[in-house]
Design a protein around this motif. Structure first.
Motif, PDB file in Angstrom:
ATOM      1  N   TYR A   1       0.831  -1.196   0.000  1.00  0.00           N
ATOM      2  CA  TYR A   1       0.000   0.000   0.000  1.00  0.00           C
ATOM      3  C   TYR A   1       0.870   1.253   0.000  1.00  0.00           C
ATOM      4  CZ  TYR A   1      -4.302  -2.547   1.270  1.00  0.00           C
ATOM      5  OH  TYR A   1      -5.388  -3.365   1.288  1.00  0.00           O
ATOM      6  N   LYS A   2       0.348   2.298  -0.586  1.00  0.00           N
ATOM      7  CA  LYS A   2       0.990   3.612  -0.488  1.00  0.00           C
ATOM      8  C   LYS A   2       0.242   4.365   0.611  1.00  0.00           C
ATOM      9  CE  LYS A   2       2.153   7.835  -2.781  1.00  0.00           C
ATOM     10  NZ  LYS A   2       2.504   8.475  -4.015  1.00  0.00           N
ATOM     11  N   PHE A   3       0.955   4.825   1.614  1.00  0.00           N
ATOM     12  CA  PHE A   3       0.351   5.526   2.733  1.00  0.00           C
ATOM     13  C   PHE A   3       0.546   7.029   2.587  1.00  0.00           C
ATOM     14  CE2 PHE A   3       1.373   1.292   4.287  1.00  0.00           C
ATOM     15  CZ  PHE A   3       0.153   0.912   4.817  1.00  0.00           C
ATOM     16  N   VAL A   4      -0.524   7.774   2.826  1.00  0.00           N
ATOM     17  CA  VAL A   4      -0.483   9.231   2.777  1.00  0.00           C
ATOM     18  C   VAL A   4      -1.081   9.743   4.078  1.00  0.00           C
ATOM     19  CG1 VAL A   4      -1.245  11.300   1.555  1.00  0.00           C
ATOM     20  CG2 VAL A   4      -0.790   9.200   0.263  1.00  0.00           C
ATOM     21  N   TRP A   5      -0.335  10.573   4.776  1.00  0.00           N
ATOM     22  CA  TRP A   5      -0.775  11.157   6.039  1.00  0.00           C
ATOM     23  C   TRP A   5      -0.958  12.657   5.821  1.00  0.00           C
ATOM     24  CZ3 TRP A   5      -0.853   8.677  11.000  1.00  0.00           C
ATOM     25  CH2 TRP A   5      -0.482   7.335  10.965  1.00  0.00           C
ATOM     26  N   SER A   6      -2.019  13.197   6.410  1.00  0.00           N
ATOM     27  CA  SER A   6      -2.193  14.650   6.339  1.00  0.00           C
ATOM     28  C   SER A   6      -2.024  15.243   7.731  1.00  0.00           C
ATOM     29  CB  SER A   6      -3.561  15.011   5.759  1.00  0.00           C
ATOM     30  OG  SER A   6      -4.593  14.717   6.661  1.00  0.00           O
ATOM     31  N   PHE A   7      -1.363  16.390   7.761  1.00  0.00           N
ATOM     32  CA  PHE A   7      -1.081  17.105   9.003  1.00  0.00           C
ATOM     33  C   PHE A   7      -1.209  18.592   8.739  1.00  0.00           C
ATOM     34  CE2 PHE A   7       1.645  13.303   9.248  1.00  0.00           C
ATOM     35  CZ  PHE A   7       1.241  12.782  10.456  1.00  0.00           C
ATOM     36  N   ASN A   8      -1.267  19.344   9.816  1.00  0.00           N
ATOM     37  CA  ASN A   8      -1.187  20.798   9.685  1.00  0.00           C
ATOM     38  C   ASN A   8       0.259  21.225   9.487  1.00  0.00           C
ATOM     39  OD1 ASN A   8      -3.950  21.199   9.914  1.00  0.00           O
ATOM     40  ND2 ASN A   8      -3.860  21.263  12.132  1.00  0.00           N
ATOM     41  N   GLU A   9       1.191  20.370   9.938  1.00  0.00           N
ATOM     42  CA  GLU A   9       2.620  20.626   9.753  1.00  0.00           C
ATOM     43  C   GLU A   9       3.329  19.277   9.687  1.00  0.00           C
ATOM     44  OE1 GLU A   9       3.804  21.368  14.384  1.00  0.00           O
ATOM     45  OE2 GLU A   9       2.770  22.966  13.303  1.00  0.00           O
ATOM     46  N   LYS A  10       4.510  19.226   9.110  1.00  0.00           N
ATOM     47  CA  LYS A  10       5.255  17.968   8.960  1.00  0.00           C
ATOM     48  C   LYS A  10       5.515  17.311  10.302  1.00  0.00           C
ATOM     49  CE  LYS A  10       7.047  17.515   4.577  1.00  0.00           C
ATOM     50  NZ  LYS A  10       7.217  16.267   3.936  1.00  0.00           N
TER      51      LYS A  10
ATOM     52  N   VAL B   1      -8.934   7.033   6.481  1.00  0.00           N
ATOM     53  CA  VAL B   1      -8.917   6.745   7.911  1.00  0.00           C
ATOM     54  C   VAL B   1      -8.745   8.089   8.603  1.00  0.00           C
ATOM     55  CG1 VAL B   1      -7.760   5.527   9.793  1.00  0.00           C
ATOM     56  CG2 VAL B   1      -7.852   4.489   7.508  1.00  0.00           C
ATOM     57  N   SER B   2      -9.679   8.410   9.480  1.00  0.00           N
ATOM     58  CA  SER B   2      -9.634   9.720  10.129  1.00  0.00           C
ATOM     59  C   SER B   2     -10.129   9.616  11.566  1.00  0.00           C
ATOM     60  CB  SER B   2     -10.511  10.713   9.359  1.00  0.00           C
ATOM     61  OG  SER B   2     -10.482  11.980   9.984  1.00  0.00           O
ATOM     62  N   ASN B   3      -9.553  10.436  12.433  1.00  0.00           N
ATOM     63  CA  ASN B   3     -10.014  10.462  13.836  1.00  0.00           C
ATOM     64  C   ASN B   3     -10.795  11.734  14.142  1.00  0.00           C
ATOM     65  OD1 ASN B   3      -8.008  12.386  13.997  1.00  0.00           O
ATOM     66  ND2 ASN B   3      -7.080  11.548  15.842  1.00  0.00           N
ATOM     67  N   SER B   4     -11.165  12.457  13.113  1.00  0.00           N
ATOM     68  CA  SER B   4     -12.034  13.620  13.266  1.00  0.00           C
ATOM     69  C   SER B   4     -12.903  13.699  12.009  1.00  0.00           C
ATOM     70  CB  SER B   4     -11.213  14.897  13.458  1.00  0.00           C
ATOM     71  OG  SER B   4     -10.397  15.119  12.333  1.00  0.00           O
TER      72      SER B   4
ATOM     73  N   LEU C   1     -12.975   4.631   7.250  1.00  0.00           N
ATOM     74  CA  LEU C   1     -12.902   4.188   8.640  1.00  0.00           C
ATOM     75  C   LEU C   1     -12.755   5.408   9.525  1.00  0.00           C
ATOM     76  CD1 LEU C   1     -12.490   2.248  11.046  1.00  0.00           C
ATOM     77  CD2 LEU C   1     -10.078   2.092  10.363  1.00  0.00           C
ATOM     78  N   GLN C   2     -13.730   5.621  10.389  1.00  0.00           N
ATOM     79  CA  GLN C   2     -13.686   6.715  11.350  1.00  0.00           C
ATOM     80  C   GLN C   2     -13.176   6.142  12.669  1.00  0.00           C
ATOM     81  OE1 GLN C   2     -13.311   9.616  13.294  1.00  0.00           O
ATOM     82  NE2 GLN C   2     -14.373  10.332  11.468  1.00  0.00           N
ATOM     83  N   THR C   3     -12.018   6.625  13.132  1.00  0.00           N
ATOM     84  CA  THR C   3     -11.434   6.116  14.374  1.00  0.00           C
ATOM     85  C   THR C   3     -11.762   6.997  15.576  1.00  0.00           C
ATOM     86  OG1 THR C   3      -9.318   7.230  13.984  1.00  0.00           O
ATOM     87  CG2 THR C   3      -9.551   4.959  13.163  1.00  0.00           C
ATOM     88  N   TRP C   4     -12.476   8.078  15.362  1.00  0.00           N
ATOM     89  CA  TRP C   4     -12.851   9.048  16.384  1.00  0.00           C
ATOM     90  C   TRP C   4     -11.654   9.408  17.245  1.00  0.00           C
ATOM     91  CZ3 TRP C   4     -16.083  12.483  15.570  1.00  0.00           C
ATOM     92  CH2 TRP C   4     -16.558  13.311  16.583  1.00  0.00           C
ATOM     93  N   HIS C   5     -11.853  10.044  18.352  1.00  0.00           N
ATOM     94  CA  HIS C   5     -10.745  10.481  19.195  1.00  0.00           C
ATOM     95  C   HIS C   5     -11.224  10.531  20.639  1.00  0.00           C
ATOM     96  CE1 HIS C   5     -12.891  14.021  17.615  1.00  0.00           C
ATOM     97  NE2 HIS C   5     -12.765  14.502  18.846  1.00  0.00           N
ATOM     98  N   GLY C   6     -10.667   9.689  21.444  1.00  0.00           N
ATOM     99  CA  GLY C   6     -10.965   9.711  22.871  1.00  0.00           C
ATOM    100  C   GLY C   6     -12.151   8.865  23.286  1.00  0.00           C
ATOM    101  N   THR C   7     -12.271   8.709  24.588  1.00  0.00           N
ATOM    102  CA  THR C   7     -13.385   7.977  25.188  1.00  0.00           C
ATOM    103  C   THR C   7     -14.499   8.978  25.471  1.00  0.00           C
ATOM    104  OG1 THR C   7     -11.850   6.407  26.168  1.00  0.00           O
ATOM    105  CG2 THR C   7     -14.047   6.506  27.125  1.00  0.00           C
TER     106      THR C   7
END
Length: 167
Positions: A8-17, A45-48, A63-69
């Motif tokens: 697989y080719k993985f791509v991550w998005s961030f506000n900064e590196k 795949v996202s947590n928000s 896939l939504q991984t959400w964030h926190g309990t």
């Protein structure tokens, strides 16, 4: 993901590196490259929440991984929503219909997510990815190695003050 799917080719998005393992492509969130990869990706795949204006491509799996309990009221469990968006609940509902799967750390969270998100899709109740290392490495050998790496007493259990956090 790297070990189980090296093709697989993985791509991550961030506000900064960020410093992340493997050779994933990094893109700045909301940049042209961000939208390009979202448009051609098989999996999201996202947590928000992702922006409402994004159309999920045909054949895409989200896939939504959400964030926190969920220890606070979420979306439809809230009486009053203090948000700049007066249509927050409806927009959230519309966005969550794009989810193919929602991960949950436990049954407690699953029940709250189902109710608070009005989610009746597929729930993956297997924990959170960021905690996998704690669950999968729960062996005497791994615990000893972790204690040695962190400078913790080998003969002690329970609460510790982490030397990296102690001031």
């Amino acid at each position: 993901m790297l070990k189980n799917n090296p093709e697989y080719k993985f791509v991550w998005s961030f506000n900064e590196k960020k410093d992340i393992p493997g050779n994933a492509t990094q893109v700045i969130r909301f940049s042209l490259r961000y939208f390009y990869y979202l448009a051609k990706s098989k999996y999201w795949v996202s947590n928000s929440r992702l922006p409402r204006y994004l159309d999920k491509p045909a054949g895409n799996i989200y896939l939504q991984t959400w964030h926190g309990t969920p220890l606070k009221h979420l979306v439809f469990d809230m009486d009053d929503v203090h948000s700049a968006d007066p249509n927050y609940k409806q927009h959230f509902y519309d966005q969550s219909r794009r989810w193919d799967y929602l991960s949950s750390p436990n049954q407690y969270s699953s029940e709250i997510f189902k109710r608070a998100f009005k989610y009746d899709g597929k729930m993956l109740e297997f924990g959170y990815p960021r905690n996998d290392i704690l669950y999968k490495r729960d062996t005497e050998k791994e615990i000893r190695a972790l204690k040695e790496k962190m400078g913790l007493p080998l003969d002690k259990k329970g609460n510790f003050v982490c030397p990296y956090l102690a001031g």
